[in-house]
Design an enzyme around this catalytic site. Sequence first.
Site, PDB file in Angstrom:
ATOM      1  N   VAL A  99     133.258 123.715  -6.459  1.00 15.62           N
ATOM      2  CA  VAL A  99     132.218 124.022  -5.477  1.00 15.62           C
ATOM      3  C   VAL A  99     132.898 124.576  -4.224  1.00 15.62           C
ATOM      4  O   VAL A  99     133.945 124.075  -3.806  1.00 15.62           O
ATOM      5  CB  VAL A  99     131.397 122.747  -5.159  1.00 15.62           C
ATOM      6  CG1 VAL A  99     130.344 123.024  -4.100  1.00 15.62           C
ATOM      7  CG2 VAL A  99     130.737 122.216  -6.425  1.00 15.62           C
ATOM      8  N   LYS A 101     135.176 126.744  -1.948  1.00 14.04           N
ATOM      9  CA  LYS A 101     136.457 127.445  -2.146  1.00 14.04           C
ATOM     10  C   LYS A 101     137.268 126.912  -3.326  1.00 14.04           C
ATOM     11  O   LYS A 101     138.286 127.493  -3.689  1.00 14.04           O
ATOM     12  CB  LYS A 101     137.285 127.349  -0.864  1.00 14.04           C
ATOM     13  CG  LYS A 101     136.663 128.130   0.297  1.00 14.04           C
ATOM     14  CD  LYS A 101     137.576 128.107   1.500  1.00 14.04           C
ATOM     15  CE  LYS A 101     136.920 128.842   2.674  1.00 14.04           C
ATOM     16  NZ  LYS A 101     137.592 128.552   3.937  1.00 14.04           N
ATOM     17  N   TYR A 102     136.847 125.809  -3.912  1.00 15.75           N
ATOM     18  CA  TYR A 102     137.603 125.235  -5.033  1.00 15.75           C
ATOM     19  C   TYR A 102     137.552 126.124  -6.288  1.00 15.75           C
ATOM     20  O   TYR A 102     138.248 125.843  -7.260  1.00 15.75           O
ATOM     21  CB  TYR A 102     137.122 123.814  -5.352  1.00 15.75           C
ATOM     22  CG  TYR A 102     137.734 122.747  -4.470  1.00 15.75           C
ATOM     23  CD1 TYR A 102     137.586 122.800  -3.092  1.00 15.75           C
ATOM     24  CD2 TYR A 102     138.464 121.693  -5.004  1.00 15.75           C
ATOM     25  CE1 TYR A 102     138.134 121.816  -2.268  1.00 15.75           C
ATOM     26  CE2 TYR A 102     139.018 120.712  -4.195  1.00 15.75           C
ATOM     27  CZ  TYR A 102     138.852 120.783  -2.826  1.00 15.75           C
ATOM     28  OH  TYR A 102     139.414 119.810  -2.030  1.00 15.75           O
ATOM     29  N   GLY A 211     149.946 107.521  -7.489  1.00 19.03           N
ATOM     30  CA  GLY A 211     150.378 107.091  -6.158  1.00 19.03           C
ATOM     31  C   GLY A 211     150.566 105.594  -6.007  1.00 19.03           C
ATOM     32  O   GLY A 211     151.180 105.142  -5.036  1.00 19.03           O
ATOM     33  N   GLU A 279     135.530 107.433  -6.711  1.00 17.96           N
ATOM     34  CA  GLU A 279     136.771 106.820  -7.221  1.00 17.96           C
ATOM     35  C   GLU A 279     136.748 105.301  -6.983  1.00 17.96           C
ATOM     36  O   GLU A 279     137.197 104.522  -7.821  1.00 17.96           O
ATOM     37  CB  GLU A 279     137.986 107.450  -6.546  1.00 17.96           C
ATOM     38  CG  GLU A 279     139.312 106.944  -7.081  1.00 17.96           C
ATOM     39  CD  GLU A 279     140.495 107.703  -6.508  1.00 17.96           C
ATOM     40  OE1 GLU A 279     140.920 108.693  -7.130  1.00 17.96           O
ATOM     41  OE2 GLU A 279     140.981 107.314  -5.427  1.00 17.96           O
TER      42      GLU A 279
HETATM   43  C1  UD2 Z   1     140.939 112.137  -5.005  1.00 14.94           C
HETATM   44  C2  UD2 Z   1     140.635 112.127  -6.500  1.00 14.94           C
HETATM   45  C3  UD2 Z   1     139.279 112.767  -6.719  1.00 14.94           C
HETATM   46  C4  UD2 Z   1     138.207 112.014  -5.971  1.00 14.94           C
HETATM   47  C5  UD2 Z   1     138.592 111.934  -4.492  1.00 14.94           C
HETATM   48  C6  UD2 Z   1     137.707 110.968  -3.723  1.00 14.94           C
HETATM   49  C7  UD2 Z   1     142.547 112.285  -7.995  1.00 14.94           C
HETATM   50  C8  UD2 Z   1     143.713 113.096  -8.380  1.00 14.94           C
HETATM   51  N1  UD2 Z   1     141.700 112.874  -7.137  1.00 14.94           N
HETATM   52  O1  UD2 Z   1     141.154 113.505  -4.729  1.00 14.94           O
HETATM   53  O2  UD2 Z   1     138.954 112.803  -8.087  1.00 14.94           O
HETATM   54  O3  UD2 Z   1     138.036 110.753  -6.540  1.00 14.94           O
HETATM   55  O4  UD2 Z   1     139.908 111.442  -4.292  1.00 14.94           O
HETATM   56  O5  UD2 Z   1     136.464 111.515  -3.499  1.00 14.94           O
HETATM   57  O6  UD2 Z   1     142.370 111.198  -8.465  1.00 14.94           O
HETATM   58  N2  UD2 Z   1     135.461 119.498  -5.076  1.00 14.94           N
HETATM   59  C9  UD2 Z   1     134.930 120.782  -5.008  1.00 14.94           C
HETATM   60  N3  UD2 Z   1     134.751 121.348  -3.785  1.00 14.94           N
HETATM   61  C10 UD2 Z   1     135.075 120.712  -2.623  1.00 14.94           C
HETATM   62  C11 UD2 Z   1     135.612 119.430  -2.697  1.00 14.94           C
HETATM   63  C12 UD2 Z   1     135.806 118.831  -3.933  1.00 14.94           C
HETATM   64  O7  UD2 Z   1     134.642 121.398  -6.027  1.00 14.94           O
HETATM   65  O8  UD2 Z   1     134.889 121.319  -1.536  1.00 14.94           O
HETATM   66  C13 UD2 Z   1     135.623 118.866  -6.401  1.00 14.94           C
HETATM   67  C14 UD2 Z   1     136.813 119.452  -7.167  1.00 14.94           C
HETATM   68  O9  UD2 Z   1     136.561 119.383  -8.549  1.00 14.94           O
HETATM   69  C15 UD2 Z   1     137.928 118.502  -6.794  1.00 14.94           C
HETATM   70  C16 UD2 Z   1     137.188 117.166  -6.756  1.00 14.94           C
HETATM   71  O10 UD2 Z   1     135.880 117.482  -6.250  1.00 14.94           O
HETATM   72  O11 UD2 Z   1     138.959 118.549  -7.770  1.00 14.94           O
HETATM   73  C17 UD2 Z   1     137.826 116.075  -5.890  1.00 14.94           C
HETATM   74  O12 UD2 Z   1     138.006 116.534  -4.565  1.00 14.94           O
HETATM   75  P1  UD2 Z   1     139.458 116.612  -3.931  1.00 14.94           P
HETATM   76  O13 UD2 Z   1     140.414 117.100  -4.956  1.00 14.94           O
HETATM   77  O14 UD2 Z   1     139.386 117.383  -2.658  1.00 14.94           O
HETATM   78  O15 UD2 Z   1     139.722 115.104  -3.606  1.00 14.94           O
HETATM   79  P2  UD2 Z   1     141.140 114.347  -3.419  1.00 14.94           P
HETATM   80  O16 UD2 Z   1     142.272 115.306  -3.467  1.00 14.94           O
HETATM   81  O17 UD2 Z   1     141.051 113.452  -2.245  1.00 14.94           O
END
Ligand code: UD2
Length: 330
Positions: A99, A101-102, A211, A279
Amino acid sequence: MNLFNGKTVTVILLSVLLLGVLYCYMYQSYRVVPLEQEVVRPDSSLKYTQPSIVQGRTDVVTVTPWLAPVVWEGTFNPVLLDSIYKSKNISIAATVFAVGKYTMFLKDFLETAEQHFFVGFRVHIYVFTDRPNEVPQVKLAAGRQLTVRSVPSSKRWQEISARRMELIQTLIEEKLRNHADYIFCLDVDSKFHGRWGTESLGGMVAVVHPGYYRDSRSRFPYERRPKSRAYVAHGEGDFYYCGGAFGGVLHEVHLLAKTCRSNFEADAKEGIEAAWQEESHLNRYMWINKPSKVLSPEYLWQDFKSRNPEIHIIRFSGVVKNYAEIRPNA
Ligand code: UD2
């Protein structure tokens, strides 16, 4: 002479009883053999290294206290496992959300999935996005499909991440029942680097977060406020699992997604959002309902981390990203 004296009747009755027992025994033997062959038998011509129960990996734990396998490189035979599942003609669905920029992560995710994710099996990837025009064309092997589903944009990354549970629940209800056996739900900002295959299949499958797997559970970032439905008290919890990769058979993942979604929404009505959104809810769920298979951090590493000695292979890993640049909010 009376043909039906007491003795004769007893002999006849005993013979009938004996024949009955014999029939039941033969029927059972007949039933069990073909079922076993159909379900667990690998290709009978398959040659592979003799398994051992006294030699194997000793540097890691390969079974949880509730007797679920923990999958590490060196604990399974991929050729044997593939041969077992091939005969079942299974099909695997995978969800990935891109969603805003992803969408920039889709190309690498999809291309590397072609190289490593259930190669040789029927795979259907569902991409959820608000920018369908940005979904790249990726050449898919025979038996593999991709479907794009439109979702609304959002101004909050927390909402995008958390709403995945609701969309996974609906996808299973509307599309997948009777069309897939297993489902995996994966973060898009990641790439496959090594095999992710049949060894990962199970009823409910969780991945241990890279982690925290060497930490004491007092350091796990569980939701610690008792008023949240994602609450895990100090002194509780098994492992800290990733929100970025989980899966299992359809009905198990459906129940997980439905429960996490309804708990997340009930919390939201009371003005509370768990520390790590879905999560946190997933971790609470996995604490109460133990996963039947646990995947080691090989199944979701992070590119910024150097590889620890027990990690013999990195199969799937989160790429380094600039959060400020790609998320819709801070
Ligand atoms: C962690 C978790 C993630 C989620 C989040 C808490 C891992 C490796 N990652 O990642 O699964 O539980 O913490 O909410 O365990 N996304 C979009 N557009 C956006 C934002 C997010 O498409 O603008 C989707 C995308 O598929 C992304 C996922 O949501 O991979 C999780 O978002 P993240 O990767 O920014 O979250 P992160 O790195 O904190």
